[in-house]
Design a protein around this motif. Structure first.
Motif, mmCIF file in Angstrom:
data_model
loop_
_atom_site.group_PDB
_atom_site.id
_atom_site.type_symbol
_atom_site.label_atom_id
_atom_site.label_comp_id
_atom_site.label_asym_id
_atom_site.label_seq_id
_atom_site.Cartn_x
_atom_site.Cartn_y
_atom_site.Cartn_z
ATOM 1 N N UNK A 613 0.843 -1.187 0.000
ATOM 2 C CA UNK A 613 0.000 0.000 0.000
ATOM 3 C C UNK A 613 0.887 1.247 0.000
ATOM 4 N N UNK A 614 0.502 2.241 -0.777
ATOM 5 C CA UNK A 614 1.253 3.500 -0.789
ATOM 6 C C UNK A 614 0.923 4.290 0.473
ATOM 7 N N UNK A 615 1.917 5.056 0.925
ATOM 8 C CA UNK A 615 1.694 5.842 2.130
ATOM 9 C C UNK A 615 0.670 6.943 1.857
ATOM 10 N N UNK A 616 0.722 7.524 0.651
ATOM 11 C CA UNK A 616 -0.157 8.643 0.343
ATOM 12 C C UNK A 616 -0.634 8.557 -1.113
ATOM 13 N N UNK A 617 -1.633 7.732 -1.362
ATOM 14 C CA UNK A 617 -2.063 7.508 -2.749
ATOM 15 C C UNK A 617 -2.476 8.775 -3.506
ATOM 16 N N UNK A 618 -3.253 9.709 -2.895
ATOM 17 C CA UNK A 618 -3.647 10.899 -3.672
ATOM 18 C C UNK A 618 -2.427 11.696 -4.133
ATOM 19 N N UNK A 619 -1.437 11.759 -3.268
ATOM 20 C CA UNK A 619 -0.232 12.495 -3.596
ATOM 21 C C UNK A 619 0.477 11.843 -4.790
ATOM 22 N N UNK A 620 0.470 10.503 -4.785
ATOM 23 C CA UNK A 620 1.059 9.760 -5.896
ATOM 24 C C UNK A 620 0.330 10.081 -7.191
ATOM 25 N N UNK A 621 -0.995 10.079 -7.132
ATOM 26 C CA UNK A 621 -1.796 10.332 -8.330
ATOM 27 C C UNK A 621 -1.519 11.742 -8.868
ATOM 28 N N UNK A 622 -1.401 12.713 -7.954
ATOM 29 C CA UNK A 622 -1.098 14.080 -8.376
ATOM 30 C C UNK A 622 0.223 14.129 -9.151
ATOM 31 N N UNK A 623 1.221 13.463 -8.574
ATOM 32 C CA UNK A 623 2.547 13.495 -9.206
ATOM 33 C C UNK A 623 2.550 12.774 -10.546
ATOM 34 N N UNK A 624 1.860 11.625 -10.579
ATOM 35 C CA UNK A 624 1.785 10.870 -11.826
ATOM 36 C C UNK A 624 1.122 11.720 -12.905
ATOM 37 N N UNK A 625 0.069 12.433 -12.521
ATOM 38 C CA UNK A 625 -0.648 13.237 -13.500
ATOM 39 C C UNK A 625 0.171 14.431 -13.973
ATOM 40 N N UNK A 626 0.939 15.017 -13.064
ATOM 41 C CA UNK A 626 1.823 16.111 -13.489
ATOM 42 C C UNK A 626 2.765 15.609 -14.576
#
Ligand code: ADP
Ligand code: MG
Length: 639
Positions: A613-626
């Protein structure tokens, strides 16, 4: 049993409501069970037999309980004209309180579980009824009304009582005078169940389902109006007969009676041990797992007899927990008749029988695996995960257990677990020293695990695992036939002689070239990883997280955390595939912000790939989308 019956003086007639679960069960019995309706007879005879068993047991200490009626037995009377069947026993009987409790509630815990596990199909439902210990209520499958007359052994005639219900949510009890001890259950058959009042039909069912209970079942002689009864079953405890005198069909029928199961057992083992220690055992492997195999309070164990006297059901001391699926009987000549569960725990005799029976079961499994691999595969599918627990629980038998293990493997196109360790050894490459395996969330995920990319490329077989207990079980395994086990996702791959000079040269060159990059990634990730290094495992994936040989893995960590335990934090090593385009691109990124984001994505996708599990999934999604937006923008500029 009873011939006259008068209400006893000064007693009250009372109406009770059934417990909610019973009501639900009765509804099911009445409205949805049409096939295998005949099980009611097996269940009621089984109760009558239990009642005789219990009285015989009590009478060991208190022979007066048997009175002038010492021969225990069961009688079935049918009246086709009236449409009734009566099952009578001269066993232990019930007091009023016992009848209200036993025939109005379900005692066993986990009732809700029972209902949840009820599948749509009737066959299974009717099977569960017996296994779950709600057999009495099956009377209502065929009856519109059921009457029970019962008198406890040792109680006076006035203490008799009559229980009655139409399964409409209530039952009534009243005291009656009954001349004899024991229980008579009378079924007033439904219009469409009148066939069960036919003597011939009943005889057939008794022979089929109750042939080998330990008590005689009697019916009126055919065609005779007199009350002349004859025994219709064998009434000999099957396990006491020599093997040569028992047909396979009889073994199967006895299993069905014992396990309340319709299906045939997969295999059985019948043995008599003589000499210093004397006992007989008849052990069966069921074909299908019971619904509650993984529940903590699942019923397990053998029926225990001492010198043919029934002592108890579910004597769990005679087999280890990981063999809890075995059904059967053990009859000891050495244990005292008054043995209790508590005493069993201290008896050295029990320990000896237990290790003997454990060996029997393991032998039986080995024989099945060797001679009937298809049956063994069926066994493994149902019980493999339970048997595996033995690796951790029973080190003494490891040598017998290891050859019984079956695995899914990269050598097979599909995920069916058919590969044995012997198969694996036979396919090892020259110079291969380790048995490789990998554990993931699913077998598909294991098969695609980044950690085994290079192993697959080299044609080295990898065992694939995904069950909850696998990390725990595999962690206990040292070696098989001198070949040590190796989790491909931990430590170093340890290719030994398999790694050629060229491999080593390539690794050294990659390391030299990417020293700077590795350090930059480590600086960007900081304390999240202990080290960033060049990988020997990766071919298609850019990065992978690797644990130390003895670090607690993610799955086990989650199980322990869920159980409320504090688990130490472990930090993985990030391994990088320096030939991967993403990584070579990263090497060229000078801007610190972008480098940091990409390095973190590398780390997070490695986490995702292994199911963590990721520690902070929304943060990951933000970065991936950037990143994706940047990519899209770059494309826009190109065209
Ligand atoms: P189980 O037999 O698994 O306990 P049943 O629903 O078949 O479940 O029976 C419930 C209980 O009712 C039994 O445990 C027993 O205490 C009591 N009982 C049923 N039939 C008889 C009988 N013929 N004689 C004495 N007690 C009985
Ligand atoms: Mg029963």
């Amino acid at each position: 049993m009873q011939t006259t019956e008068t209400p006893a003086a000064g007693t009250t007639r009372q109406t009770h409501g059934f417990q909610a679960e019973v009501r639900e069960l009765l509804k099911l019995m009445i409205h949805s069970l049409y096939s295998h309706r005949e099980i009611f007879l097996r269940e009621l005879i089984s109760n009558a037999s239990d009642a005789c068993d219990r009285l015989r047991f009590l009478a060991i200490g208190e022979s007066a309980l048997l009175g002038d009626d010492p021969e225990l037995g069961i009688r079935i009377d049918a009246d086709p004209k009236a449409g009734t069947v009566t099952i009578t026993d001269n066993g232990i009987g019930m007091t009023r309180e016992e009848a209200v409790a036993n025939l109005g509630t379900i005692a066993r815990s986990g009732t809700a579980e029972f209902f949840r596990s009820l599948p749509g199909d009737e066959q299974k439902a009717s099977q569960l009824i017996g296994q779950f210990g709600v057999g009495f209520y099956s009377a209502f499958i065929v009856s519109e009304r059921v009457e029970v007359r019962t008198r406890r052994a040792g109680a006076p005639p006035e203490a008799g009582m009559r229980w009655e219900s139409r399964a409409d949510g209530e039952f009534t009890v009243e005291n009656v005078t009954l001349p004899k001890r024991g229980t008579a259950v009378t079924l007033y058959l439904k219009e469409d169940a009148r066939e069960f009042a036919d003597a011939l039909r009943l005889r057939g069912l008794i022979r089929r389902y109750s042939d080998h209970i330990g008590f005689p079942v009697r019916m009126a002689k055919e065609g005779e109006a007199t009350l002349d009864y004859e025994v219709v079953n064998q009434a000999r405890a099957l396990w006491t007969l020599p093997r040569t005198q028992i047909s396979d069909e009889e073994y199967r029928q006895f299993y069905q009676y014992l396990a309340h199961d319709f299906s045939d057992p997969l295999a059985w083992s019948h043995n008599k041990v003589e000499g210093k220690r004397e006992y007989t055992s008849l052990l069966y492997l069921p074909a299908r797992a019971p619904f509650d195999l993984y529940q903590r309070d699942t019923v397990r164990g053998l029926k225990l007899y001492v010198r043919r006297v029934f002592i108890m059901d579910d004597a769990e001391q005679f087999l280890p927990l990981y063999l809890r699926f075995v059904k059967g009987v053990v009859d000891s000549s050495d244990l005292p008749l008054n043995v209790s569960r508590e005493l069993l725990q201290q008896e050295p005799e029990v320990e000896a029988i237990r290790s003997g029976l454990t060996k029997r079961v393991l032998d039986l499994l080995a024989r099945l695996a060797k001679d009937e691999p298809e049956k063994y595969a069926a066994f493994w599918k149902e019980f493999g995960a339970v048997l595996k627990e033995g690796i951790a629980q029973d080190q003494a038998n490891e040598a017998a257990l290891l050859p019984l293990l079956r695995f899914a493997s990269t050598s097979q196109a599909d995920n069916t677990p058919v590969v044995s360790l012997a198969d694996y050894l036979a396919r090892m490459k020259p110079g291969q020293e380790r048995i490789y395996y990998v554990i993931a969330e699913s077998l598909d995920a294991a098969r695609a695990h980044p950690a085994i990319e290079r192993l697959k490329e080299r044609g080295l077989e990898v065992l694939l695992l995904s069950e909850r207990i696998d990390e725990w079980v595999m962690g206990q395994l040292e070696a098989y036939e001198g070949k040590r086990f190796k989790d491909a996702s931990r430590g170093d791959l340890d290719l030994g002689p398999l790694a050629s000079e060229a491999d080593k040269a390539r690794h050294d060159a990659e390391l030299k070239e990417s020293k700077g990059l590795l350090k930059r990634i480590k600086d960007a990730l900081g304390e999240r990883v202990t080290e960033v290094r060049v990988s020997d495992r990766l071919k298609d994936s850019p990065a992978l997280l690797v644990l130390g040989e003895h670090d607690l893995g993610d799955r086990l960590r989650r199980i322990l955390t869920a159980a409320g335990q504090k688990v130490p934090e472990v930090k993985p090593i990030l391994e990088v595939n320096v030939t991967h385009p993403l990584v070579t691109y990263l090497d060229g990124v000078a801007e610190a912000g972008e480098f940091g984001e990409l390095a973190q994505l590398l780390y997070e996708q490695a986490q995702l790939a292994e199911g963590a599990a990721l520690a902070n999934p929304p943060d990951f999604v933000l970065r991936l989308n950037r990143l994706l937006v940047r990519l899209a923008a770059a494309r826009g500029q190109d065209t």
